[in-house]
Scaffold this active site. Structure first.
Site: not given
Length: 422
Positions: A21, A144-146, A317
Site C-alpha cells: 500500500m 506508504h499511503h497511510a 489522506n
C-alpha cells in the site's frame, strides 16, 4: 504520539504481501544538467539536510493490541537514514525498459513496518534514456499511503526539490527527538480514552450529512443532474480479478499543450475530464483487441482532494472519491469527452454532499481491521461484482523546472496501490 485517521489506517489494514500500500514515483535526472560531482553522496547529504521539513521521514508505525484503536505514529527511537536510501545500478544497456523493470520490482515489495514507511532508491548507470545524457540518474520513491495521499505526497517531495540548481541550504529548526516505544497497557488505555471524543464527533458528522443530503435534494430538483454510478454497478471485466505479488510499470509522456487543446474542444471541460477521456479511449482499444470490452461502460473511481487551504503541509489522506461512467461504449473521442464532462459534473456534486472520507471514522477499528484483512487474504475481490473497474487519478505537477540536490529533474512518473478486484 499521534493517531492515524480511519482512512489512513485502512491502508495498513488492506496491506498484504500481494497488495503493498505505497505510493511510488520515478524521478529522472539528466546528467547533462547535473553538477560534475553529482552522485550518491550528494543525494544522501541533500536528503539528510531536509529531514526536518517533514515528520514523516522519522516517524514509524505502532499498532494497538487487538486493534482496539487505529495505529499511531511515533518518533522512531532507532532511526537510521541509510536504511531508507538504497543505491543500485540499472542493468545494461541502461535504458527505459531496464529502469521500469527495476521500478516494478521495487513497487512489488511492501515497506518494512519496523521503520518509517518510506524509501528512496538512487539509480545509477542510465546510459540509453531518450533525450538524456549517458550516465543519467533516477530516484525511485516509495511512501506508504497511510502517510500521504497524492497531494500531500507531492508536497513532501516538494520539501526535497528546489526551484533552481544553486539553491542555498535550507535553514531548519529541527527539534525532532526520538520517543520510547509505548507499552501495550498504555496503548489500550489510550484507546479507551478516545471513545468519549468519538461520540461528540459522531453528532457533528450526522448533522453534516443531513445538511449535505438537503443540499443534494435541492440541486437535483432544480438542475436535474443525473446521479453517478452506484458502487458495485460496474460491469465485470478482465481488469477485475485477484492480483499477484508482482507489478509491471510503465510511463508515457504527453505534451501539456495537447491536453489544453483537447480541453478547449468541449465547453467547460477540465484537465481531469481530458485525463479520464484519454484513459477511457486506451481502455476501449485494449479491451476491444482482446474481445473483452463489456457491454456496459467501465466505471472509474477518481479520488477528489478535500484538503483545505489550512491543511496544506499536513500529511495523511484528505480525499473523498467520485465514481465516473467512462463511456467506453462510444467510439467517438469527442463525444466521449463531452459525455464524461457531463458525468463528472454530477459525480462531483454527489461526492461533495456526503463526506465519504469521514464515514470510516465511525466504524470500530477492530471491525475495520478484520474486514479489510479478510477481504485481502480470502481473495474476496474476485468473487463479487466490482465496486468499480479501476482508479484514475491525476495530481497537478510543478509549473517550473525543479532540481534535486542541484540536478534538474527532467521527468517523473507515478503509481498507486492496486487491490484485488481492481
Amino acid at each position: 504520539m499521534r493517531p492515524l485517521s480511519a482512512l489512513d489506517a485502512s491502508f495498513i489494514y488492506l496491506e498484504s504481501q500481494r497488495t503493498p500500500m505505497h505510493i511510488g514515483s520515478v524521478y529522472l535526472i539528466d546528467a547533462a544538467d547535473a553538477p560534475a560531482d553529482y552522485g550518491y553522496a550528494a543525494f544522501r547529504d541533500h536528503v539528510k539536510s531536509r529531514l526536518g521539513l517533514s515528520r514523516i521521514f522519522r516517524e514509524r508505525l505502532i499498532e494497538v493490541p487487538l486493534n482496539l484503536s487505529h495505529p499511531y505514529w511515533i518518533n522512531d527511537p532507532d532511526f537510521e537514514l541509510d536504511f531508507h536510501l538504497p543505491r543500485v545500478a540499472v542493468p545494461r544497456p541502461g535504458g527505459k525498459e531496464e529502469l521500469m523493470e527495476l521500478a516494478a520490482a521495487a513497487f512489488s515489495r511492501p515497506l518494512n513496518r519496523s521503520r518509517p514507511l518510506w524509501e528512496m532508491t538512487f539509480v545509477e548507470g542510465l546510459d540509453r534514456l531518450p533525450g538524456m545524457a549517458p550516465g543519467s540518474f533516477a530516484v525511485i520513491t516509495k511512501i506508504h499511503h497511510a502517510a500521504v495521499d497524492g497531494g500531500s505526497g507531492a508536497e513532501l517531495m516538494g520539501a526535497l526539490l528546489d526551484p533552481s540548481a544553486d539553491a542555498k541550504p535550507v535553514a531548519i529548526a529541527d527539534d525532532w527527538r526520538p520517543e520510547r516505544l509505548p507499552s501495550a497497557a498504555g496503548m489500550v488505555a489510550r484507546a479507551y480514552g478516545r471513545l468519549g471524543a468519538k461520540s461528540l464527533e459522531l453528532g457533528r458528522f450526522v448533522k453534516e450529512v443531513a445538511g449535505g443530503a438537503g443540499r443534494l435534494y435541492g440541486i437535483h430538483k432544480v438542475q436535474k443532474i443525473k446521479a453517478p454510478p452506484l458502487p458495485m454497478s460496474a460491469p465485470a471485466s478482465v481488469l477485475n480479478a485477484a492480483v499477484s505479488a508482482h507489478r509491471t510499470f510503465w510511463g508515457l509522456d504527453l505534451e501539456f499543450d495537447r491536453i489544453r487543446a483537447l480541453r478547449a474542444a468541449v465547453a467547460g471541460a477540465t484537465v481531469n475530464d481530458v485525463v479520464l477521456s484519454i484513459c477511457a479511449g486506451g481502455l476501449r482499444r485494449y479491451l476491444a483487441r482482446r474481445s473483452a470490452l463489456p457491454d456496459k461502460p467501465l466505471v472509474a473511481m477518481a479520488p477528489v482532494s478535500v484538503r483545505a487551504k489550512d491543511q496544506r503541509g499536513q500529511m495523511g489522506n484528505q480525499v473523498s472519491a467520485m465514481l465516473v461512467n467512462l463511456e467506453t461504449g462510444s467510439d467517438d473521442p469527442l463525444e466521449r469527452l463531452a459525455r464524461i464532462h457531463h458525468n463528472t459534473l454530477g459525480s462531483k456534486i454527489y461526492s461533495s454532499a456526503v463526506p465519504a472520507n469521514k464515514i470510516a471514522e465511525f466504524i470500530p477499528s477492530e471491525t475495520a481491521a478484520l474486514a479489510a484483512r479478510l477481504y485481502t487474504r480470502t481473495r474476496l475481490g474476485e468473487r463479487h461484482r466490482p465496486f468499480f473497474n479501476l482508479v484514475i487519478t491525476n495530481v497537478p505537477g510543478p509549473q517550473i523546472p525543479l532540481y534535486f540536490a542541484g540536478a534538474r529533474v527532467k521527468h517523473s512518473v507515478g503509481t498507486a496501490p492496486i487491490l484485488d478486484g481492481m
